[in-house]
Design a protein around this motif. Structure first.
Motif, PDB file in Angstrom:
ATOM      1  N   SER A 241     -22.513   1.298  -2.155  1.00  0.00           N
ATOM      2  CA  SER A 241     -23.253   1.548  -0.675  1.00  0.00           C
ATOM      3  C   SER A 241     -24.297   0.582  -0.584  1.00  0.00           C
ATOM      4  O   SER A 241     -25.450   0.990  -0.177  1.00  0.00           O
ATOM      5  CB  SER A 241     -23.801   3.104  -0.831  1.00  0.00           C
ATOM      6  OG  SER A 241     -24.926   3.158  -1.935  1.00  0.00           O
ATOM      7  N   ASN A 242     -23.983  -0.633  -0.317  1.00  0.00           N
ATOM      8  CA  ASN A 242     -25.021  -1.723   0.005  1.00  0.00           C
ATOM      9  C   ASN A 242     -24.917  -2.143   1.419  1.00  0.00           C
ATOM     10  O   ASN A 242     -25.618  -3.149   2.010  1.00  0.00           O
ATOM     11  CB  ASN A 242     -24.618  -2.931  -0.867  1.00  0.00           C
ATOM     12  CG  ASN A 242     -24.893  -2.507  -2.074  1.00  0.00           C
ATOM     13  OD1 ASN A 242     -25.722  -1.593  -2.644  1.00  0.00           O
ATOM     14  ND2 ASN A 242     -24.195  -3.392  -3.409  1.00  0.00           N
ATOM     15  N   GLY A 243     -24.318  -1.534   2.285  1.00  0.00           N
ATOM     16  CA  GLY A 243     -24.026  -1.943   3.817  1.00  0.00           C
ATOM     17  C   GLY A 243     -25.321  -1.983   4.319  1.00  0.00           C
ATOM     18  O   GLY A 243     -25.448  -2.827   5.244  1.00  0.00           O
ATOM     19  N   THR A 244     -26.101  -0.910   4.250  1.00  0.00           N
ATOM     20  CA  THR A 244     -27.326  -0.478   4.952  1.00  0.00           C
ATOM     21  C   THR A 244     -28.396  -1.912   4.758  1.00  0.00           C
ATOM     22  O   THR A 244     -29.099  -2.299   5.489  1.00  0.00           O
ATOM     23  CB  THR A 244     -27.959   0.685   4.513  1.00  0.00           C
ATOM     24  OG1 THR A 244     -27.027   1.659   4.919  1.00  0.00           O
ATOM     25  CG2 THR A 244     -29.254   0.709   5.708  1.00  0.00           C
ATOM     26  N   TRP A 245     -28.474  -1.914   3.259  1.00  0.00           N
ATOM     27  CA  TRP A 245     -29.476  -3.146   3.077  1.00  0.00           C
ATOM     28  C   TRP A 245     -28.948  -4.647   3.142  1.00  0.00           C
ATOM     29  O   TRP A 245     -29.643  -5.431   3.955  1.00  0.00           O
ATOM     30  CB  TRP A 245     -29.337  -3.092   1.536  1.00  0.00           C
ATOM     31  CG  TRP A 245     -30.390  -2.392   0.930  1.00  0.00           C
ATOM     32  CD1 TRP A 245     -29.862  -1.001   0.257  1.00  0.00           C
ATOM     33  CD2 TRP A 245     -31.738  -2.131   1.346  1.00  0.00           C
ATOM     34  NE1 TRP A 245     -31.109  -0.105   0.105  1.00  0.00           N
ATOM     35  CE2 TRP A 245     -32.275  -0.685   0.406  1.00  0.00           C
ATOM     36  CE3 TRP A 245     -32.796  -2.857   1.814  1.00  0.00           C
ATOM     37  CZ2 TRP A 245     -33.390  -0.302   0.524  1.00  0.00           C
ATOM     38  CZ3 TRP A 245     -34.074  -2.345   1.680  1.00  0.00           C
ATOM     39  CH2 TRP A 245     -34.585  -1.000   1.134  1.00  0.00           C
ATOM     40  N   GLY A 246     -27.636  -4.779   3.420  1.00  0.00           N
ATOM     41  CA  GLY A 246     -27.045  -6.209   3.920  1.00  0.00           C
ATOM     42  C   GLY A 246     -27.480  -6.211   5.388  1.00  0.00           C
ATOM     43  O   GLY A 246     -27.776  -7.398   5.969  1.00  0.00           O
ATOM     44  N   VAL A 247     -27.359  -5.220   6.100  1.00  0.00           N
ATOM     45  CA  VAL A 247     -27.622  -5.295   7.564  1.00  0.00           C
ATOM     46  C   VAL A 247     -29.029  -5.595   7.740  1.00  0.00           C
ATOM     47  O   VAL A 247     -29.615  -6.503   8.671  1.00  0.00           O
ATOM     48  CB  VAL A 247     -27.203  -3.992   8.194  1.00  0.00           C
ATOM     49  CG1 VAL A 247     -28.007  -4.050   9.843  1.00  0.00           C
ATOM     50  CG2 VAL A 247     -25.732  -3.945   8.315  1.00  0.00           C
TER      51      VAL A 247
ATOM     52  N   ALA B 233     -33.515  -9.432   8.665  1.00  0.00           N
ATOM     53  CA  ALA B 233     -34.887 -10.023   8.587  1.00  0.00           C
ATOM     54  C   ALA B 233     -34.409 -11.572   8.443  1.00  0.00           C
ATOM     55  O   ALA B 233     -35.443 -12.267   8.851  1.00  0.00           O
ATOM     56  CB  ALA B 233     -35.090  -9.698   6.861  1.00  0.00           C
ATOM     57  N   TYR B 234     -33.432 -12.097   8.119  1.00  0.00           N
ATOM     58  CA  TYR B 234     -33.167 -13.477   8.278  1.00  0.00           C
ATOM     59  C   TYR B 234     -33.244 -14.123   9.555  1.00  0.00           C
ATOM     60  O   TYR B 234     -33.720 -15.046   9.883  1.00  0.00           O
ATOM     61  CB  TYR B 234     -31.665 -13.815   7.634  1.00  0.00           C
ATOM     62  CG  TYR B 234     -31.265 -15.309   7.650  1.00  0.00           C
ATOM     63  CD1 TYR B 234     -31.906 -16.326   6.878  1.00  0.00           C
ATOM     64  CD2 TYR B 234     -30.494 -15.694   8.569  1.00  0.00           C
ATOM     65  CE1 TYR B 234     -31.648 -17.689   6.994  1.00  0.00           C
ATOM     66  CE2 TYR B 234     -30.089 -17.044   8.894  1.00  0.00           C
ATOM     67  CZ  TYR B 234     -30.907 -17.806   7.833  1.00  0.00           C
ATOM     68  OH  TYR B 234     -30.566 -19.473   8.290  1.00  0.00           O
ATOM     69  N   VAL B 235     -32.382 -13.318  10.421  1.00  0.00           N
ATOM     70  CA  VAL B 235     -32.342 -13.777  11.923  1.00  0.00           C
ATOM     71  C   VAL B 235     -33.672 -13.821  12.493  1.00  0.00           C
ATOM     72  O   VAL B 235     -34.174 -14.586  13.315  1.00  0.00           O
ATOM     73  CB  VAL B 235     -31.379 -12.706  12.672  1.00  0.00           C
ATOM     74  CG1 VAL B 235     -31.804 -12.971  14.147  1.00  0.00           C
ATOM     75  CG2 VAL B 235     -29.970 -13.067  12.093  1.00  0.00           C
ATOM     76  N   GLY B 236     -34.556 -12.694  12.189  1.00  0.00           N
ATOM     77  CA  GLY B 236     -35.904 -12.769  12.541  1.00  0.00           C
ATOM     78  C   GLY B 236     -36.716 -13.785  12.268  1.00  0.00           C
ATOM     79  O   GLY B 236     -37.620 -14.492  12.940  1.00  0.00           O
ATOM     80  N   ALA B 237     -36.484 -14.154  10.948  1.00  0.00           N
ATOM     81  CA  ALA B 237     -37.443 -15.196  10.290  1.00  0.00           C
ATOM     82  C   ALA B 237     -37.021 -16.640  10.960  1.00  0.00           C
ATOM     83  O   ALA B 237     -37.692 -17.123  11.218  1.00  0.00           O
ATOM     84  CB  ALA B 237     -37.431 -15.185   8.707  1.00  0.00           C
ATOM     85  N   ALA B 238     -35.748 -16.768  10.902  1.00  0.00           N
ATOM     86  CA  ALA B 238     -34.987 -18.018  11.694  1.00  0.00           C
ATOM     87  C   ALA B 238     -35.774 -18.108  12.979  1.00  0.00           C
ATOM     88  O   ALA B 238     -36.136 -19.549  13.268  1.00  0.00           O
ATOM     89  CB  ALA B 238     -33.625 -17.892  11.406  1.00  0.00           C
ATOM     90  N   ILE B 239     -35.646 -17.068  13.732  1.00  0.00           N
ATOM     91  CA  ILE B 239     -36.291 -17.359  15.277  1.00  0.00           C
ATOM     92  C   ILE B 239     -38.020 -17.734  15.255  1.00  0.00           C
ATOM     93  O   ILE B 239     -38.271 -18.516  15.878  1.00  0.00           O
ATOM     94  CB  ILE B 239     -36.231 -15.974  15.871  1.00  0.00           C
ATOM     95  CG1 ILE B 239     -34.518 -15.628  16.398  1.00  0.00           C
ATOM     96  CG2 ILE B 239     -36.923 -15.874  17.177  1.00  0.00           C
ATOM     97  CD1 ILE B 239     -34.201 -14.522  16.977  1.00  0.00           C
ATOM     98  N   TYR B 240     -38.683 -17.134  14.296  1.00  0.00           N
ATOM     99  CA  TYR B 240     -39.850 -17.399  13.924  1.00  0.00           C
ATOM    100  C   TYR B 240     -40.035 -18.829  13.639  1.00  0.00           C
ATOM    101  O   TYR B 240     -40.792 -19.610  14.333  1.00  0.00           O
ATOM    102  CB  TYR B 240     -40.310 -16.343  12.992  1.00  0.00           C
ATOM    103  CG  TYR B 240     -41.961 -16.737  12.686  1.00  0.00           C
ATOM    104  CD1 TYR B 240     -43.049 -16.653  13.565  1.00  0.00           C
ATOM    105  CD2 TYR B 240     -42.204 -17.444  11.599  1.00  0.00           C
ATOM    106  CE1 TYR B 240     -44.302 -16.820  13.229  1.00  0.00           C
ATOM    107  CE2 TYR B 240     -43.451 -17.885  11.253  1.00  0.00           C
ATOM    108  CZ  TYR B 240     -44.517 -17.527  12.087  1.00  0.00           C
ATOM    109  OH  TYR B 240     -45.717 -17.873  11.733  1.00  0.00           O
ATOM    110  N   PHE B 241     -39.486 -19.346  12.604  1.00  0.00           N
ATOM    111  CA  PHE B 241     -39.738 -20.720  12.140  1.00  0.00           C
ATOM    112  C   PHE B 241     -39.079 -21.707  12.999  1.00  0.00           C
ATOM    113  O   PHE B 241     -39.867 -22.655  12.877  1.00  0.00           O
ATOM    114  CB  PHE B 241     -39.235 -20.753  10.638  1.00  0.00           C
ATOM    115  CG  PHE B 241     -40.058 -20.093   9.415  1.00  0.00           C
ATOM    116  CD1 PHE B 241     -41.093 -20.280   9.236  1.00  0.00           C
ATOM    117  CD2 PHE B 241     -39.256 -19.078   9.069  1.00  0.00           C
ATOM    118  CE1 PHE B 241     -41.922 -19.992   8.125  1.00  0.00           C
ATOM    119  CE2 PHE B 241     -40.007 -18.368   7.844  1.00  0.00           C
ATOM    120  CZ  PHE B 241     -41.173 -19.006   7.655  1.00  0.00           C
ATOM    121  N   ILE B 242     -38.155 -21.364  13.708  1.00  0.00           N
ATOM    122  CA  ILE B 242     -37.518 -22.274  14.564  1.00  0.00           C
ATOM    123  C   ILE B 242     -38.343 -22.486  15.844  1.00  0.00           C
ATOM    124  O   ILE B 242     -38.655 -23.581  16.237  1.00  0.00           O
ATOM    125  CB  ILE B 242     -36.084 -22.156  14.877  1.00  0.00           C
ATOM    126  CG1 ILE B 242     -35.132 -22.301  13.720  1.00  0.00           C
ATOM    127  CG2 ILE B 242     -35.578 -22.858  16.357  1.00  0.00           C
ATOM    128  CD1 ILE B 242     -33.782 -21.734  13.945  1.00  0.00           C
TER     129      ILE B 242
END
Length: 67
Positions: free
Chosen positions: A13-19, A24-33
């Motif tokens: 049941s790791n699906g929720t954490w994967g999302v 979090a990665y997409v948000g951080a990528a948008i921030y840093f870029i």
């Protein structure tokens, strides 16, 4: 020879954490870029920084605490 067979059920049941981590990665990528100058290598560096942003957060949090 009577062989007893056990049935083992594995629940993943790791699906929720994967999302959560993907968002979090997409948000951080948008921030840093968005804070880069827009060149190719700055964007690559922003994507790499997005992978390790928790280390940035822990480092700056400990710095605020004076540790």
């Amino acid at each position: 020879m009577a062989e007893s067979r056990r049935r083992v059920q594995v629940v993943e049941s790791n699906g929720t954490w994967g999302v959560f981590f993907l968002l979090a990665y997409v948000g951080a990528a948008i921030y840093f870029i968005s804070h880069s100058d827009g060149s190719f290598w700055a964007v690559v560096l922003g994507l790499l920084q997005a992978m390790v942003w928790p280390a940035y957060a822990i480092y700056h949090g400990l710095a605020l605490l004076g540790a």
